[in-house]
Design a protein around this motif. Structure first.
Motif, PDB file in Angstrom:
ATOM      1  N   ARG A 171      74.181  15.054  -3.907  1.00  0.00           N
ATOM      2  CA  ARG A 171      74.192  15.956  -2.748  1.00  0.00           C
ATOM      3  C   ARG A 171      74.436  17.398  -3.171  1.00  0.00           C
ATOM      4  NH1 ARG A 171      78.804  13.421   0.736  1.00  0.00           N
ATOM      5  NH2 ARG A 171      78.288  15.130   2.142  1.00  0.00           N
ATOM      6  N   ILE A 172      74.984  17.569  -4.372  1.00  0.00           N
ATOM      7  CA  ILE A 172      75.351  18.907  -4.834  1.00  0.00           C
ATOM      8  C   ILE A 172      74.716  19.168  -6.194  1.00  0.00           C
ATOM      9  CG2 ILE A 172      77.317  20.389  -5.459  1.00  0.00           C
ATOM     10  CD1 ILE A 172      78.706  19.013  -3.167  1.00  0.00           C
ATOM     11  N   ARG A 192      67.401  24.193  -1.933  1.00  0.00           N
ATOM     12  CA  ARG A 192      68.484  24.465  -0.979  1.00  0.00           C
ATOM     13  C   ARG A 192      68.273  23.750   0.348  1.00  0.00           C
ATOM     14  NH1 ARG A 192      70.501  30.428   1.315  1.00  0.00           N
ATOM     15  NH2 ARG A 192      72.720  29.908   1.373  1.00  0.00           N
ATOM     16  N   TYR A 249      69.831  20.207  -0.808  1.00  0.00           N
ATOM     17  CA  TYR A 249      71.076  20.125  -1.587  1.00  0.00           C
ATOM     18  C   TYR A 249      71.931  21.365  -1.380  1.00  0.00           C
ATOM     19  CZ  TYR A 249      68.615  16.443  -4.069  1.00  0.00           C
ATOM     20  OH  TYR A 249      67.935  15.288  -4.369  1.00  0.00           O
ATOM     21  N   LEU A 250      73.237  21.185  -1.552  1.00  0.00           N
ATOM     22  CA  LEU A 250      74.127  22.334  -1.706  1.00  0.00           C
ATOM     23  C   LEU A 250      73.964  22.836  -3.129  1.00  0.00           C
ATOM     24  CD1 LEU A 250      77.599  21.489  -0.095  1.00  0.00           C
ATOM     25  CD2 LEU A 250      75.923  23.181   0.648  1.00  0.00           C
ATOM     26  N   LEU A 251      73.836  24.137  -3.282  1.00  0.00           N
ATOM     27  CA  LEU A 251      73.600  24.735  -4.603  1.00  0.00           C
ATOM     28  C   LEU A 251      74.787  25.590  -5.008  1.00  0.00           C
ATOM     29  CD1 LEU A 251      69.938  26.095  -4.166  1.00  0.00           C
ATOM     30  CD2 LEU A 251      70.691  23.759  -4.728  1.00  0.00           C
ATOM     31  N   PHE A 300      84.298  20.085  -3.389  1.00  0.00           N
ATOM     32  CA  PHE A 300      83.451  19.605  -2.291  1.00  0.00           C
ATOM     33  C   PHE A 300      83.918  18.262  -1.726  1.00  0.00           C
ATOM     34  CE2 PHE A 300      80.601  22.677  -4.349  1.00  0.00           C
ATOM     35  CZ  PHE A 300      80.301  23.442  -3.232  1.00  0.00           C
ATOM     36  N   VAL A 348      83.828  15.200  -2.892  1.00  0.00           N
ATOM     37  CA  VAL A 348      82.832  14.121  -3.019  1.00  0.00           C
ATOM     38  C   VAL A 348      83.066  13.413  -4.363  1.00  0.00           C
ATOM     39  CG1 VAL A 348      81.070  15.347  -1.656  1.00  0.00           C
ATOM     40  CG2 VAL A 348      81.109  15.598  -4.162  1.00  0.00           C
ATOM     41  N   LYS A 354      93.228  22.470   3.245  1.00  0.00           N
ATOM     42  CA  LYS A 354      91.850  22.814   3.596  1.00  0.00           C
ATOM     43  C   LYS A 354      91.688  22.855   5.106  1.00  0.00           C
ATOM     44  CE  LYS A 354      89.737  21.163  -0.662  1.00  0.00           C
ATOM     45  NZ  LYS A 354      88.626  20.457  -1.325  1.00  0.00           N
ATOM     46  N   ALA A 372      84.192  24.605   0.376  1.00  0.00           N
ATOM     47  CA  ALA A 372      83.173  23.612   0.741  1.00  0.00           C
ATOM     48  C   ALA A 372      82.653  23.879   2.154  1.00  0.00           C
ATOM     49  CB  ALA A 372      83.755  22.197   0.649  1.00  0.00           C
ATOM     50  N   ARG A 417      78.875  25.001   3.094  1.00  0.00           N
ATOM     51  CA  ARG A 417      78.035  24.235   4.023  1.00  0.00           C
ATOM     52  C   ARG A 417      77.500  25.143   5.132  1.00  0.00           C
ATOM     53  NH1 ARG A 417      81.716  19.808   2.282  1.00  0.00           N
ATOM     54  NH2 ARG A 417      80.306  18.429   1.115  1.00  0.00           N
ATOM     55  N   ASN A 456      74.692  27.107   3.613  1.00  0.00           N
ATOM     56  CA  ASN A 456      73.501  26.278   3.468  1.00  0.00           C
ATOM     57  C   ASN A 456      72.837  26.048   4.829  1.00  0.00           C
ATOM     58  OD1 ASN A 456      72.178  23.365   3.259  1.00  0.00           O
ATOM     59  ND2 ASN A 456      72.227  24.252   1.212  1.00  0.00           N
TER      60      ASN A 456
END
Lengths: 234, 234
Positions: free
Chosen positions: A8-9, A115, A118-120, A168, A170, B65, B129, B133, B136
């Motif tokens: 995802r990233i 982009r 995905y998160l970049l 993130f 994850v 967070k 994060a 998001r 994005n």
């Protein structure tokens, strides 16, 4: 094993992978009129990076912004190239040339496609200000800059790779490092990240092509960011 | 005194200034079918933010967070709105609605113009994060995300405002905070930053317009990011 479908990233190494440092530094050295082979000088400057970074990582130097490391290496390099008396202003301009490196031609279009899915983020040993200036100069569409500065440790320390997953929130398997350097990718893999190798055969100049052979352990091996977007279905 | 001509870095507050949280949260609450006035519920959720942040800043809670703070406030709010038994999955989806807030309509075009002349960063109490998001989701052209997470302190702590100048290694007078909140701007001003107030009269909903009167101490007062770009000659 390492199905990229879970990713995802995308975290990108910057120098050599995104930014064409050799062309930019060669041009800056030539523009200053230094009586050296500019392409060779640029390579020597970059080659000084790993040893000085090792000194930082060993604790001999504290956490240090890349500008200061570039200056340290430059000051060491100039006498070796028989130009020990280069002025302060020229040294400063040369260090700042690292802020204005162009991205490789496929980068902006490739990142823009990636982009959408995905998160970049970046994952670089460069400090945030330098990465931000490169982003501004190149119009790079990052969602986030991550850097050694955020983690106060440098790649290839495991904390840096784990740090992306942590920021993130994850699992590591949802992060893929994209880099043109097998050692960076290998260190990321040990931490559980997925890895994509990008060929940058002219990273060290068109006159010094590098070996871009695949390493089987990488999740992906692509020619450039356009192929990365193709392979990832963007 | 505060000549904006020296400014090189624009730092943006995010919630309310860049992102239209009220519309996004109202829509998410309505989509979940909660038996409440969705616009009112969204305002109450946001109103819980300052008190819970005060608890964090007082050291009662550790660095936290924003997702976790949003959840704390939500869990407190639901019984007050007579829906104490909302399921875990719905609570999770509501917290995640803060990740997908749309920017105000002028934001992307305005930032794109401003980026040609200034470095653009966020300066938000949201964690990286969440900011990534939002970037994005909205296609926001930031050069860098700066956040309470980077500094491990929250606005309006002076360290956060000074932190921007420190990260970019520039004097405070070269940084301008852009925000729709006079208290944020006042705290930045004490630290030596320039300040631009942006009117967001519908931050709390079209049914609850807020006072957007100028405060003389701000360097600039603009209607939206298009006017900011005009005034700054972008």
């Amino acid at each position: 094993m390492d199905d990229p479908a879970a990713v995802r990233i995308l975290a990108f190494d910057v120098f050599g992978t995104v930014a064409d440092w050799h062309s930019g530094i060669t041009a800056a050295v030539a523009a200053e009129g230094l009586p050296v082979d500019a392409a060779e000088f640029a390579r020597a400057w970059r080659a000084g990076y790993a040893p000085v970074l090792a000194r930082v990582r060993a604790g001999e130097l504290g956490w240090t912004k890349l500008d200061a490391l570039h200056r340290l290496i430059l000051d060491d390099l100039l006498p070796r190239f028989d130009i020990p008396d280069l002025g302060e202003e020229q040294r400063r301009r040369l260090v700042h040339a690292w802020h204005r490196l162009d991205p490789w031609p496929d980068v902006v279009a490739g990142l823009t496609r990636l982009r959408a899915k995905y998160l970049l983020c970046t994952l670089s040993n460069g400090h945030l200000a330098l990465l931000a200036r490169l982003a501004n100069h190149g119009g790079l569409p990052w969602d986030c800059l991550l850097s050694a500065e955020v983690f106060r440790q440098y790649k290839p320390e495991p904390a840096v790779y784990h740090g992306v997953a942590s920021v993130f929130d994850v699992p590591e398997a949802e992060v893929m490092l994209v880099a043109a350097h097998h050692d960076d990718l290998a260190a990321a893999r040990v931490c559980g990240l997925r890895t994509a190798y990008v060929e940058r055969p002219h990273e060290f100049g068109a006159d010094a092509p590098k070996d871009v052979s695949p390493v089987a352990e990488n999740s992906l091996h692509v020619r450039d960011f356009a192929e990365l977007a193709d392979v990832l279905g963007c």
